[in-house]
Design an enzyme around this catalytic site. Sequence first.
Site, PDB file in Angstrom:
ATOM      1  N   ASP A  33     154.299  81.348  23.689  1.00 12.77           N
ATOM      2  CA  ASP A  33     152.870  81.138  23.945  1.00 12.77           C
ATOM      3  C   ASP A  33     151.987  82.075  23.120  1.00 12.77           C
ATOM      4  O   ASP A  33     151.109  82.760  23.658  1.00 12.77           O
ATOM      5  CB  ASP A  33     152.562  81.337  25.435  1.00 12.77           C
ATOM      6  CG  ASP A  33     153.501  80.569  26.348  1.00 12.77           C
ATOM      7  OD1 ASP A  33     153.761  79.396  26.043  1.00 12.77           O
ATOM      8  OD2 ASP A  33     153.961  81.132  27.349  1.00 12.77           O
ATOM      9  N   GLU A 198     147.967  71.888  28.658  1.00 12.71           N
ATOM     10  CA  GLU A 198     147.956  73.256  29.162  1.00 12.71           C
ATOM     11  C   GLU A 198     147.619  74.204  28.009  1.00 12.71           C
ATOM     12  O   GLU A 198     147.245  73.766  26.915  1.00 12.71           O
ATOM     13  CB  GLU A 198     149.327  73.609  29.751  1.00 12.71           C
ATOM     14  CG  GLU A 198     150.464  73.458  28.761  1.00 12.71           C
ATOM     15  CD  GLU A 198     151.835  73.615  29.384  1.00 12.71           C
ATOM     16  OE1 GLU A 198     151.916  73.901  30.589  1.00 12.71           O
ATOM     17  OE2 GLU A 198     152.830  73.462  28.661  1.00 12.71           O
TER      18      GLU A 198
END
Length: 529
Positions: A33, A198
């Site tokens: 991420d 997301e």
Amino acid sequence: MNSNLGKQSMAIWSPDLGNGYYQNPIIHADYSDPDVIRVGEDFFMVASSFNMSPCLPVLHSKDLVNWTIINHVFEKLPFSYYDEPRQSEGVWAPSIRYHKGQFWVFFATPDDGIFMSKTNNPFGTWSSLHLVKKTKGWIDPCPFWDEDGQAYLVHAFAKSRIGFKSVLHICKMKPDGTELLDEGTLVFDGNAHHPTIEGPKLYKRNGFYYIVAPAGGVTDGWQTILRSKNVYGPYEDKIVLAQGSTAINGPHQGAWVELKSGESWFIHFQDKGAYGRITHLQPMSWEDDWPLIGSNINANGVGEPVMSWKKPLDVLTTPTVPQTSDDFSGDRLGLQWQWRANVKREWYSLLDNKLRLFSRNRTEGVTTLFNTGQIVTQKFPAFVFTATTSVSFHPHDEDDVTGLIVFGHDYAGLKIRRGCAAISISFFNGYYNGEKAEEDETLIKQIEAEALYLRVEVKEHAICQFSYSVDQIGFQEIGSPFQANSGGWSGAQLGIFCLNEGVRTSSGYADFDWFYISENEKGDVDGNI
């Protein structure tokens, strides 16, 4: 001391090709991420650290290709239940921004809420964590300050905690980042065309607000761009990067970075199983105020990841990768090392150029290494490599053990304990079925030696072979080859440990002189398959 420790093992995996070009991945390690910003001539990256401590790594680069670890935002999570490993929980999907002379990091834990920390020096001390909002299931927060000074926060939701996902909200926020001013506005529903949207990042360019967000899941998804003239929408949506005909699955969750020249680049991860979520760099261009990421091979407006490209900046940088090998000569543990739970100072010390791990008891009721916090680990750094360490064991109790481990949901390694007349060496396997872990251990032999050299060779597709030596010359293989796998949201990890498996207090310890990552004697170092 191993004479090779002073060398950077660039042959294992180097993104910098030395001819003005780079190859992907730019980091063949589990920096999940990623979010990246440019401040002047410097680039800074943050990544998820989940249950590991110290928490939330900060990396630095001068050219977007060569990266080193420079810091962690904080030492441990401020909740006692993270004193034990909570696999795949903890720090999820942080964001980093630079605003009014301060570096800001926001992140969420899935069960505790949204947190913020800031600093004017990312190499130094970060402020204590501030709880921006106590909540459950709000994840992947990213701050944004508009030209009028109004601050916002965009975020996603975790269905496992809140019962739904695939939607994005934007909240108003105090300009000092300390508090949200409302419960948020739904700005995009991806259930129909962008399921599991997301990891949103909010930007502004040429009067458009852009939300950069992955969708479709980490292994099979794509990169989506949302665009609107109003921060609350309505937002147009467009897929701008997908796997296409390449071997780069995902490609998932990343950051848009603009150079001083105005040139754009995009950093994202690829989920590579046991190797974790490795980091890629893509060229990025603009057409009609829509970005195109990667290479538009099919001329359909959807980019595909590139494997090699001209470097973003022609600056003099020494080819480097995040730290791996360690001679333990510093006054602090190397930044590549993390513990599987909130670290306790009683677990280790650094002295006389050694890492000393103490034989401390595990938490009451813990009977497996899967649930043990005092294992210090680092990430797999390449497709194939060899990790070797030197350990001198000084047990005080028959339940004292030390060893080397490869960790994931399944795990294996070498365990040393005191035998009848010498020390014994065993091979162990562990298995986690989603609810509990089970282990088995096989005694290999007893050895009369003051020090041992423990090794694991990681071959293609993360097949691991363990071995040991008494002289660092001849290594004897132990156990069957072990197939490493991921540990939930994290890739496999290399670890060393010392602990007491019983209930008595022990003064035993193990001294690790060095830990060295090298290329395999034989094997393909090309991880792009």
